[in-house]
Design a protein around this motif. Sequence first.
Motif, PDB file in Angstrom:
ATOM      1  N   ASN A 279      -9.025   6.120  20.385  1.00  0.00           N
ATOM      2  CA  ASN A 279      -8.553   7.235  21.186  1.00  0.00           C
ATOM      3  C   ASN A 279      -8.352   8.466  20.310  1.00  0.00           C
ATOM      4  O   ASN A 279      -8.196   8.359  19.101  1.00  0.00           O
ATOM      5  N   LEU A 280      -8.360   9.622  20.949  1.00  0.00           N
ATOM      6  CA  LEU A 280      -7.933  10.877  20.335  1.00  0.00           C
ATOM      7  C   LEU A 280      -6.757  11.362  21.164  1.00  0.00           C
ATOM      8  O   LEU A 280      -6.817  11.346  22.400  1.00  0.00           O
ATOM      9  N   ILE A 281      -5.694  11.776  20.484  1.00  0.00           N
ATOM     10  CA  ILE A 281      -4.503  12.233  21.187  1.00  0.00           C
ATOM     11  C   ILE A 281      -3.954  13.497  20.547  1.00  0.00           C
ATOM     12  O   ILE A 281      -4.255  13.798  19.393  1.00  0.00           O
ATOM     13  N   VAL A 282      -3.164  14.225  21.312  1.00  0.00           N
ATOM     14  CA  VAL A 282      -2.376  15.332  20.781  1.00  0.00           C
ATOM     15  C   VAL A 282      -0.919  14.956  20.993  1.00  0.00           C
ATOM     16  O   VAL A 282      -0.525  14.551  22.097  1.00  0.00           O
ATOM     17  N   VAL A 283      -0.138  15.047  19.920  1.00  0.00           N
ATOM     18  CA  VAL A 283       1.287  14.741  19.957  1.00  0.00           C
ATOM     19  C   VAL A 283       2.039  16.040  19.699  1.00  0.00           C
ATOM     20  O   VAL A 283       1.765  16.726  18.710  1.00  0.00           O
ATOM     21  N   ASP A 284       2.966  16.400  20.601  1.00  0.00           N
ATOM     22  CA  ASP A 284       3.674  17.675  20.438  1.00  0.00           C
ATOM     23  C   ASP A 284       4.699  17.602  19.309  1.00  0.00           C
ATOM     24  O   ASP A 284       4.875  16.550  18.684  1.00  0.00           O
ATOM     25  N   GLN A 285       5.381  18.699  19.066  1.00  0.00           N
ATOM     26  CA  GLN A 285       6.286  18.798  17.924  1.00  0.00           C
ATOM     27  C   GLN A 285       7.465  17.830  17.999  1.00  0.00           C
ATOM     28  O   GLN A 285       8.100  17.529  16.989  1.00  0.00           O
ATOM     29  N   ASP A 286       7.744  17.320  19.181  1.00  0.00           N
ATOM     30  CA  ASP A 286       8.833  16.358  19.343  1.00  0.00           C
ATOM     31  C   ASP A 286       8.352  14.910  19.319  1.00  0.00           C
ATOM     32  O   ASP A 286       9.151  13.983  19.519  1.00  0.00           O
TER      33      ASP A 286
ATOM     34  N   VAL B 146       5.327   4.667  27.960  1.00  0.00           N
ATOM     35  CA  VAL B 146       4.852   4.754  26.575  1.00  0.00           C
ATOM     36  C   VAL B 146       5.897   5.521  25.762  1.00  0.00           C
ATOM     37  O   VAL B 146       6.257   6.652  26.102  1.00  0.00           O
ATOM     38  N   ALA B 147       6.393   4.887  24.712  1.00  0.00           N
ATOM     39  CA  ALA B 147       7.450   5.490  23.888  1.00  0.00           C
ATOM     40  C   ALA B 147       6.900   6.671  23.096  1.00  0.00           C
ATOM     41  O   ALA B 147       5.719   6.683  22.721  1.00  0.00           O
ATOM     42  N   PRO B 148       7.740   7.648  22.817  1.00  0.00           N
ATOM     43  CA  PRO B 148       7.310   8.782  21.986  1.00  0.00           C
ATOM     44  C   PRO B 148       6.873   8.295  20.600  1.00  0.00           C
ATOM     45  O   PRO B 148       7.249   7.209  20.155  1.00  0.00           O
ATOM     46  N   LEU B 149       6.096   9.120  19.921  1.00  0.00           N
ATOM     47  CA  LEU B 149       5.542   8.748  18.619  1.00  0.00           C
ATOM     48  C   LEU B 149       6.256   9.421  17.456  1.00  0.00           C
ATOM     49  O   LEU B 149       5.826   9.313  16.318  1.00  0.00           O
ATOM     50  N   GLY B 150       7.337  10.118  17.743  1.00  0.00           N
ATOM     51  CA  GLY B 150       8.054  10.856  16.704  1.00  0.00           C
ATOM     52  C   GLY B 150       8.621   9.990  15.603  1.00  0.00           C
ATOM     53  O   GLY B 150       8.877  10.483  14.496  1.00  0.00           O
ATOM     54  N   ASP B 151       8.818   8.704  15.853  1.00  0.00           N
ATOM     55  CA  ASP B 151       9.376   7.820  14.835  1.00  0.00           C
ATOM     56  C   ASP B 151       8.314   7.229  13.903  1.00  0.00           C
ATOM     57  O   ASP B 151       8.645   6.580  12.918  1.00  0.00           O
ATOM     58  N   ARG B 152       7.056   7.446  14.203  1.00  0.00           N
ATOM     59  CA  ARG B 152       5.981   6.887  13.372  1.00  0.00           C
ATOM     60  C   ARG B 152       5.913   7.617  12.024  1.00  0.00           C
ATOM     61  O   ARG B 152       6.067   8.835  11.951  1.00  0.00           O
ATOM     62  N   ALA B 153       5.645   6.849  10.972  1.00  0.00           N
ATOM     63  CA  ALA B 153       5.593   7.415   9.615  1.00  0.00           C
ATOM     64  C   ALA B 153       4.507   8.474   9.501  1.00  0.00           C
ATOM     65  O   ALA B 153       4.698   9.504   8.847  1.00  0.00           O
ATOM     66  N   TRP B 154       3.343   8.247  10.121  1.00  0.00           N
ATOM     67  CA  TRP B 154       2.264   9.231  10.033  1.00  0.00           C
ATOM     68  C   TRP B 154       2.672  10.545  10.693  1.00  0.00           C
ATOM     69  O   TRP B 154       2.306  11.616  10.215  1.00  0.00           O
ATOM     70  N   PHE B 155       3.435  10.476  11.804  1.00  0.00           N
ATOM     71  CA  PHE B 155       3.866  11.696  12.481  1.00  0.00           C
ATOM     72  C   PHE B 155       4.847  12.464  11.589  1.00  0.00           C
ATOM     73  O   PHE B 155       4.743  13.684  11.440  1.00  0.00           O
ATOM     74  N   GLN B 156       5.783  11.743  11.006  1.00  0.00           N
ATOM     75  CA  GLN B 156       6.751  12.390  10.111  1.00  0.00           C
ATOM     76  C   GLN B 156       6.034  13.056   8.930  1.00  0.00           C
ATOM     77  O   GLN B 156       6.364  14.175   8.545  1.00  0.00           O
TER      78      GLN B 156
ATOM     79  N   LEU C 111      -3.089  16.573  16.044  1.00  0.00           N
ATOM     80  CA  LEU C 111      -4.263  15.930  16.626  1.00  0.00           C
ATOM     81  C   LEU C 111      -4.453  14.629  15.868  1.00  0.00           C
ATOM     82  O   LEU C 111      -4.487  14.617  14.633  1.00  0.00           O
ATOM     83  N   VAL C 112      -4.576  13.541  16.613  1.00  0.00           N
ATOM     84  CA  VAL C 112      -4.612  12.218  15.993  1.00  0.00           C
ATOM     85  C   VAL C 112      -5.820  11.439  16.489  1.00  0.00           C
ATOM     86  O   VAL C 112      -6.050  11.332  17.689  1.00  0.00           O
ATOM     87  N   ALA C 113      -6.589  10.912  15.545  1.00  0.00           N
ATOM     88  CA  ALA C 113      -7.657   9.969  15.861  1.00  0.00           C
ATOM     89  C   ALA C 113      -7.114   8.590  15.519  1.00  0.00           C
ATOM     90  O   ALA C 113      -6.680   8.348  14.399  1.00  0.00           O
ATOM     91  N   THR C 114      -7.096   7.702  16.497  1.00  0.00           N
ATOM     92  CA  THR C 114      -6.640   6.342  16.236  1.00  0.00           C
ATOM     93  C   THR C 114      -7.872   5.482  15.990  1.00  0.00           C
ATOM     94  O   THR C 114      -8.583   5.121  16.919  1.00  0.00           O
ATOM     95  N   LEU C 115      -8.132   5.205  14.736  1.00  0.00           N
ATOM     96  CA  LEU C 115      -9.315   4.450  14.321  1.00  0.00           C
ATOM     97  C   LEU C 115      -9.085   2.970  14.596  1.00  0.00           C
ATOM     98  O   LEU C 115      -8.137   2.375  14.096  1.00  0.00           O
TER      99      LEU C 115
END
Length: 196
Positions: free
Chosen positions: A100-107, A122-132, A173-177
Amino acid sequence: MIPRRSIKAQLVFSLAVLAVSLVAWDAFTVVSQYRDSRAQAALLVEDIAHAISGSLEMVLGDQRHVLESLVADSTLIRGENPACSNTLAAAARLLRLNTNLIVVDQDGELACSGMGVPAPDVAPLGDRAWFQAVRQDLDFTLGELVIGRHTERWVIPLAIPILNADGTFRSALVATLDAEFFNQYVGDLGITDQAL
């Protein structure tokens, strides 16, 4: 006086010494061959690992260039743009390696997705290490292997920041490989399961 051994005893003793010497020589030869084979196998594995690593580095580099190209025209991939999901879906089909390709906002909320609107749970992705990391470093980030919250598959996230005009973080912008790609990729190289 030293007792003299019989010729038969001397012959048996000589044959025993010769047999022990031959067994020792055979053992030494087997151990030497094993060490040589092991050293050759280690070099072969190292060569294969370097070849795979170089190829995968090119794949990841290609993914990064695609993300950079999409971010260059970030009006297409802003979460508030109704065409965002369609743009991401088309790009994901072209890439073929991504789940998938996704856009995750600043939060850390999922703003749009190439797979369409996610389920409300679907839980927010703000806690993911890659997002941080992408939010803090404002640079391309290669995440760790995780189970995607939207895809529910093992993925490796590749994230690149989308910046505001003043250079602050707007979204990512995130590509989930798809992690399964690596199994297929290595399998396509003709490496047996035992060698892998």
